[in-house]
Write a protein that holds these residues in place. Sequence first.
Motif, PDB file in Angstrom:
ATOM      1  N   GLU A 184       0.827  -1.208   0.000  1.00  0.00           N
ATOM      2  CA  GLU A 184       0.000   0.000   0.000  1.00  0.00           C
ATOM      3  C   GLU A 184       0.857   1.252   0.000  1.00  0.00           C
ATOM      4  O   GLU A 184       0.509   2.265  -0.616  1.00  0.00           O
ATOM      5  CB  GLU A 184      -0.930   0.001   1.213  1.00  0.00           C
ATOM      6  CG  GLU A 184      -2.149  -0.888   1.055  1.00  0.00           C
ATOM      7  CD  GLU A 184      -3.018  -0.450  -0.100  1.00  0.00           C
ATOM      8  OE1 GLU A 184      -3.247   0.773  -0.246  1.00  0.00           O
ATOM      9  OE2 GLU A 184      -3.483  -1.306  -0.862  1.00  0.00           O
ATOM     10  N   GLY A 185       1.994   1.195   0.685  1.00  0.00           N
ATOM     11  CA  GLY A 185       2.877   2.358   0.717  1.00  0.00           C
ATOM     12  C   GLY A 185       3.488   2.650  -0.632  1.00  0.00           C
ATOM     13  O   GLY A 185       3.566   3.812  -1.062  1.00  0.00           O
ATOM     14  N   VAL A 186       3.932   1.600  -1.333  1.00  0.00           N
ATOM     15  CA  VAL A 186       4.503   1.784  -2.669  1.00  0.00           C
ATOM     16  C   VAL A 186       3.463   2.378  -3.612  1.00  0.00           C
ATOM     17  O   VAL A 186       3.722   3.331  -4.346  1.00  0.00           O
ATOM     18  CB  VAL A 186       5.021   0.438  -3.223  1.00  0.00           C
ATOM     19  CG1 VAL A 186       5.500   0.604  -4.663  1.00  0.00           C
ATOM     20  CG2 VAL A 186       6.149  -0.096  -2.355  1.00  0.00           C
ATOM     21  N   SER A 187       2.269   1.800  -3.578  1.00  0.00           N
ATOM     22  CA  SER A 187       1.192   2.262  -4.441  1.00  0.00           C
ATOM     23  C   SER A 187       0.810   3.707  -4.144  1.00  0.00           C
ATOM     24  O   SER A 187       0.674   4.535  -5.049  1.00  0.00           O
ATOM     25  CB  SER A 187      -0.025   1.342  -4.260  1.00  0.00           C
ATOM     26  OG  SER A 187      -1.108   1.791  -5.028  1.00  0.00           O
ATOM     27  N   ALA A 188       0.648   4.010  -2.863  1.00  0.00           N
ATOM     28  CA  ALA A 188       0.240   5.361  -2.467  1.00  0.00           C
ATOM     29  C   ALA A 188       1.275   6.402  -2.872  1.00  0.00           C
ATOM     30  O   ALA A 188       0.942   7.472  -3.390  1.00  0.00           O
ATOM     31  CB  ALA A 188      -0.006   5.417  -0.964  1.00  0.00           C
ATOM     32  N   ARG A 189       2.537   6.073  -2.651  1.00  0.00           N
ATOM     33  CA  ARG A 189       3.603   7.032  -2.994  1.00  0.00           C
ATOM     34  C   ARG A 189       3.677   7.250  -4.500  1.00  0.00           C
ATOM     35  O   ARG A 189       3.888   8.376  -4.971  1.00  0.00           O
ATOM     36  CB  ARG A 189       4.945   6.545  -2.462  1.00  0.00           C
ATOM     37  CG  ARG A 189       5.083   6.672  -0.954  1.00  0.00           C
ATOM     38  CD  ARG A 189       6.488   6.333  -0.487  1.00  0.00           C
ATOM     39  NE  ARG A 189       7.443   7.341  -0.931  1.00  0.00           N
ATOM     40  CZ  ARG A 189       8.755   7.303  -0.644  1.00  0.00           C
ATOM     41  NH1 ARG A 189       9.232   6.300   0.083  1.00  0.00           N
ATOM     42  NH2 ARG A 189       9.554   8.242  -1.060  1.00  0.00           N
ATOM     43  N   ALA A 190       3.513   6.194  -5.283  1.00  0.00           N
ATOM     44  CA  ALA A 190       3.589   6.327  -6.741  1.00  0.00           C
ATOM     45  C   ALA A 190       2.508   7.262  -7.264  1.00  0.00           C
ATOM     46  O   ALA A 190       2.774   8.158  -8.070  1.00  0.00           O
ATOM     47  CB  ALA A 190       3.472   4.950  -7.383  1.00  0.00           C
ATOM     48  N   TYR A 191       1.282   7.082  -6.797  1.00  0.00           N
ATOM     49  CA  TYR A 191       0.203   7.937  -7.270  1.00  0.00           C
ATOM     50  C   TYR A 191       0.290   9.340  -6.681  1.00  0.00           C
ATOM     51  O   TYR A 191      -0.104  10.318  -7.329  1.00  0.00           O
ATOM     52  CB  TYR A 191      -1.152   7.290  -6.989  1.00  0.00           C
ATOM     53  CG  TYR A 191      -1.565   6.391  -8.122  1.00  0.00           C
ATOM     54  CD1 TYR A 191      -2.162   6.906  -9.266  1.00  0.00           C
ATOM     55  CD2 TYR A 191      -1.305   5.029  -8.073  1.00  0.00           C
ATOM     56  CE1 TYR A 191      -2.510   6.096 -10.328  1.00  0.00           C
ATOM     57  CE2 TYR A 191      -1.654   4.198  -9.132  1.00  0.00           C
ATOM     58  CZ  TYR A 191      -2.249   4.738 -10.252  1.00  0.00           C
ATOM     59  OH  TYR A 191      -2.572   3.917 -11.299  1.00  0.00           O
ATOM     60  N   ALA A 192       0.799   9.455  -5.464  1.00  0.00           N
ATOM     61  CA  ALA A 192       0.972  10.787  -4.886  1.00  0.00           C
ATOM     62  C   ALA A 192       1.976  11.600  -5.699  1.00  0.00           C
ATOM     63  O   ALA A 192       1.761  12.785  -5.976  1.00  0.00           O
ATOM     64  CB  ALA A 192       1.426  10.671  -3.438  1.00  0.00           C
ATOM     65  N   ARG A 193       3.065  10.953  -6.090  1.00  0.00           N
ATOM     66  CA  ARG A 193       4.058  11.642  -6.920  1.00  0.00           C
ATOM     67  C   ARG A 193       3.460  12.059  -8.256  1.00  0.00           C
ATOM     68  O   ARG A 193       3.676  13.183  -8.734  1.00  0.00           O
ATOM     69  CB  ARG A 193       5.259  10.729  -7.149  1.00  0.00           C
ATOM     70  CG  ARG A 193       6.117  10.476  -5.925  1.00  0.00           C
ATOM     71  CD  ARG A 193       7.027   9.285  -6.154  1.00  0.00           C
ATOM     72  NE  ARG A 193       7.843   8.986  -4.988  1.00  0.00           N
ATOM     73  CZ  ARG A 193       8.268   7.765  -4.670  1.00  0.00           C
ATOM     74  NH1 ARG A 193       7.935   6.731  -5.434  1.00  0.00           N
ATOM     75  NH2 ARG A 193       9.003   7.575  -3.599  1.00  0.00           N
ATOM     76  N   SER A 194       2.706  11.151  -8.846  1.00  0.00           N
ATOM     77  CA  SER A 194       2.071  11.462 -10.129  1.00  0.00           C
ATOM     78  C   SER A 194       1.104  12.629  -9.987  1.00  0.00           C
ATOM     79  O   SER A 194       1.060  13.532 -10.831  1.00  0.00           O
ATOM     80  CB  SER A 194       1.322  10.233 -10.652  1.00  0.00           C
ATOM     81  OG  SER A 194       2.184   9.141 -10.804  1.00  0.00           O
ATOM     82  N   ARG A 195       0.319  12.594  -8.925  1.00  0.00           N
ATOM     83  CA  ARG A 195      -0.673  13.652  -8.704  1.00  0.00           C
ATOM     84  C   ARG A 195       0.001  15.006  -8.533  1.00  0.00           C
ATOM     85  O   ARG A 195      -0.432  15.998  -9.130  1.00  0.00           O
ATOM     86  CB  ARG A 195      -1.496  13.324  -7.464  1.00  0.00           C
ATOM     87  CG  ARG A 195      -2.471  14.415  -7.087  1.00  0.00           C
ATOM     88  CD  ARG A 195      -3.242  14.074  -5.832  1.00  0.00           C
ATOM     89  NE  ARG A 195      -4.145  15.152  -5.463  1.00  0.00           N
ATOM     90  CZ  ARG A 195      -4.968  15.117  -4.441  1.00  0.00           C
ATOM     91  NH1 ARG A 195      -4.994  14.057  -3.659  1.00  0.00           N
ATOM     92  NH2 ARG A 195      -5.757  16.130  -4.181  1.00  0.00           N
TER      93      ARG A 195
END
Length: 238
Positions: free
Chosen positions: A70-81
């Motif tokens: 969940e942390g990897v996924s959340a960070r990836a989309y947060a960076r994209s956003r």
Amino acid sequence: MSFVGAKQLASDGIATARRALTPQANVEASLERAISNQAGFTALARNFPTEWATMREEMAADIKSQMPIEGVSARAYARSRVFISRQAEATASAPTPALIQMLASEFDFISELQRENVEYCADFGIRGLKPGSKLSLVMMQKLDFIFRDRVIATRQGLDHPQRRNPSEDEDWALVATNMRANGVADSTLEALKNPASASPDILCEGSVQFYRALYELPPEQGARLFGEITRDAAKTAG
């Protein structure tokens, strides 16, 4: 525009990557599988290759560091956003077809969300989905399409910016007229202006009809108004 829930789209792919931490070639192959079915990530890779390469390296580092899925996924989309939100001026300057495609994706999303969860529908229409909103797989895929279309519009806005005059009161008056023609009561229009005390049902229906009215405008006019909304939303979020 909101990316809440989109991070869940990557979870299955990230899980695959986590099972192959070494050697480096396996991590890279797993990352390719992780992004292959994600429309938003694919659009980033195609339209912003330099920035995507950096994000991809960060994702690989997160996987190798044994960060929870969940942390990897959340960070990836947060960076994209964060990256795309910072390009809001370019997004708002995209050619008309790209902005209308963005509008169509959001209209489709909120229309389906009205059938699935009225409270989420109201949130999306007024202020964006709240962190922790639990979307169905269908809605997460639609949210991913919104992100994809925003990425594409942003790229086109950078490469082929369109100069548009600011909206005028007459533009918004026409939106209200279109909403009334579709059966929206004046009390609902007022609720959209002052949503604090309005019920989710009213805010949801009003928001859906607002998107409908925008979408039914002549394309250039709809693109101008939607571009302004996109720009203002990014400023508010930032």
